[in-house]
Write a protein that holds these residues in place. Structure first.
Motif, PDB file in Angstrom:
ATOM      1  N   ASP A 113       2.515   8.380   2.781  1.00  0.00           N
ATOM      2  CA  ASP A 113       3.757   7.619   2.642  1.00  0.00           C
ATOM      3  C   ASP A 113       4.244   7.104   3.991  1.00  0.00           C
ATOM      4  N   MET A 114       3.327   7.020   4.963  1.00  0.00           N
ATOM      5  CA  MET A 114       3.704   6.554   6.292  1.00  0.00           C
ATOM      6  C   MET A 114       2.492   5.882   6.928  1.00  0.00           C
ATOM      7  N   VAL A 148      10.378   2.565  -2.661  1.00  0.00           N
ATOM      8  CA  VAL A 148      10.306   1.337  -1.878  1.00  0.00           C
ATOM      9  C   VAL A 148       9.671   1.631  -0.523  1.00  0.00           C
ATOM     10  N   ALA A 149       9.235   0.572   0.146  1.00  0.00           N
ATOM     11  CA  ALA A 149       8.693   0.692   1.495  1.00  0.00           C
ATOM     12  C   ALA A 149       8.990  -0.583   2.257  1.00  0.00           C
ATOM     13  N   VAL A 198      10.690   1.882   9.918  1.00  0.00           N
ATOM     14  CA  VAL A 198       9.781   0.931   9.280  1.00  0.00           C
ATOM     15  C   VAL A 198       8.402   1.568   9.182  1.00  0.00           C
ATOM     16  N   GLY A 199       7.678   1.264   8.108  1.00  0.00           N
ATOM     17  CA  GLY A 199       6.337   1.822   7.943  1.00  0.00           C
ATOM     18  C   GLY A 199       6.313   3.097   7.135  1.00  0.00           C
ATOM     19  N   CYS A 200       7.413   3.408   6.446  1.00  0.00           N
ATOM     20  CA  CYS A 200       7.477   4.602   5.601  1.00  0.00           C
ATOM     21  C   CYS A 200       7.951   4.214   4.201  1.00  0.00           C
ATOM     22  N   ALA A 201       7.529   5.005   3.223  1.00  0.00           N
ATOM     23  CA  ALA A 201       8.021   4.849   1.857  1.00  0.00           C
ATOM     24  C   ALA A 201       9.159   5.832   1.625  1.00  0.00           C
ATOM     25  N   LEU A 202      10.099   5.461   0.773  1.00  0.00           N
ATOM     26  CA  LEU A 202      11.220   6.338   0.457  1.00  0.00           C
ATOM     27  C   LEU A 202      11.679   6.089  -0.970  1.00  0.00           C
ATOM     28  N   ARG A 262       0.830  -1.216   0.000  1.00  0.00           N
ATOM     29  CA  ARG A 262       0.000   0.000   0.000  1.00  0.00           C
ATOM     30  C   ARG A 262       0.861   1.262   0.000  1.00  0.00           C
ATOM     31  N   LEU A 263       1.968   1.218   0.719  1.00  0.00           N
ATOM     32  CA  LEU A 263       2.809   2.412   0.851  1.00  0.00           C
ATOM     33  C   LEU A 263       3.437   2.843  -0.471  1.00  0.00           C
ATOM     34  N   VAL A 264       3.591   1.924  -1.419  1.00  0.00           N
ATOM     35  CA  VAL A 264       4.147   2.298  -2.726  1.00  0.00           C
ATOM     36  C   VAL A 264       3.080   2.286  -3.817  1.00  0.00           C
ATOM     37  N   GLY A 265       1.820   2.085  -3.432  1.00  0.00           N
ATOM     38  CA  GLY A 265       0.729   2.141  -4.407  1.00  0.00           C
ATOM     39  C   GLY A 265       0.663   0.947  -5.321  1.00  0.00           C
ATOM     40  N   ASN A 266       1.136  -0.201  -4.861  1.00  0.00           N
ATOM     41  CA  ASN A 266       1.041  -1.409  -5.689  1.00  0.00           C
ATOM     42  C   ASN A 266      -0.350  -2.007  -5.639  1.00  0.00           C
TER      43      ASN A 266
END
Length: 300
Positions: free
Chosen positions: A172-173, A78-79, A100-104, A50-54
């Motif tokens: 993103d978190m 990535v996340a 952990v739990g964040c996208a970057l 979900r964090l990267v919109g997959n």
């Protein structure tokens, strides 16, 4: 094909103790002797995607006890979710830690590394667009029991992008993943049945009142619990083989429960006295040897 799909994206520098490709698994083949498999902690798996919109079920990397290290070969989003590893990103000689739990976003040449988690076991690395892998019975998951799916990742492996992304996420978190701490004793809710009648009254009481210890003899197939044996009635060890599912709490002849995880066998001859809830299955997948756990069985 979406831009970037099929392009080399990540180079594995170190897989750590074990790194596997996992998705939602391959349901519907138990009659052929093939278990569902898939990500051991589905909640963490879904969160990373979900964090990267997959799209739901996109293939990710499942790592064990940190030690994972990789290099980005192109700009990627990535996340990471799951065990609270330190997520270290090195760029131009400078290293920055992310929660952990964040996208970057990683740029070409960046290196990402997981430290050893202070608790729990498994972490999930999702990359925008998902990871490409050959499908076996509709899934790219590695099944450690049958050997179906891709082999464990090794240093030097190159991971390519698939085409499994959807709209960009609104956040993103995921705040609940940041600073998450497991309780001293993990409590796992379960529903009694189908063979709980084979427990004596004392055994049924002890099933939920005992504080168990996770055995070292545990893996993606199941978690073995150590503690006083449960008392059964009759000849419970001589049942005909019958189907089992992920989350089954099976009672082998030594009277100490085994919690089946995602790579469980599809049949078994020992009684299943309860089945973990889906959330409890995720929590069980994060138990490590020496952890203390209690079952919370309830009637349906």
């Amino acid at each position: 094909m979406r831009d970037g799909a099929g392009a080399p994206a990540l180079e594995v520098l170190s897989p750590g103790p074990l790194a596997l490709l996992q998705d939602h698994g391959r349901p519907g083949y138990a009659h052929l002797g093939v278990t569902e498999s898939g990500a051991a902690d589905l909640g963490a798996f879904d969160a990373a995607n979900r964090l990267v919109g997959n799209l739901p079920g996109a293939l990710v990397v499942e790592t064990l006890l940190g030690g994972w290290r990789m290099r980005a070969l192109r700009t990627v989003r990535v996340a990471v979710a799951g065990a609270s590893v330190s997520v270290l990103v090195s760029r131009d000689g400078r290293t920055v830690e992310h929660p952990v739990g964040c996208a970057l976003t990683l740029e070409a040449g960046d290196e990402l590394e997981f430290g050893a988690p202070p608790q729990e076991l498994r972490s999930y690395l999702a990359v925008r667009d998902g990871i490409a892998a050959p499908l076996v019975l509709g899934s790219g998951s590695s099944d450690t029991l049958s050997g179906l799916g891709p082999p464990p990742l090794r240093a030097g492996d190159i991971l390519k992008l698939a085409s499994q992304s959807g709209p960009w996420p609104a956040a993103d978190m995921i705040a609940t993943w940041i600073g998450r701490v497991r309780a001293e004793i993990a409590v796992l809710p379960a529903l009694l049945g189908p063979r709980d009648h084979l427990l004596s009254g004392e055994g049924l009481t002890a099933l939920g009142s005992t504080t168990w210890t996770v055995s070292q003899d545990s893996n993606r197939v199941g978690v073995r619990l150590s503690g006083p044996p449960l008392e059964v009635v009759g000849d419970a060890g001589q049942l005909p083989s019958e189907g089992v599912v992920a989350g089954s709490v099976q009672l082998p002849p030594d009277g100490r429960p085994v919690l089946f995880l995602r790579d469980h066998p599809v049949t078994g001859g020992y009684p299943v006295v309860a089945v973990l809830t889906r959330a409890a299955q995720d929590a069980a997948a994060q138990l490590r040897p020496g952890d203390r756990v209690r079952l919370a069985p309830a009637r349906r």
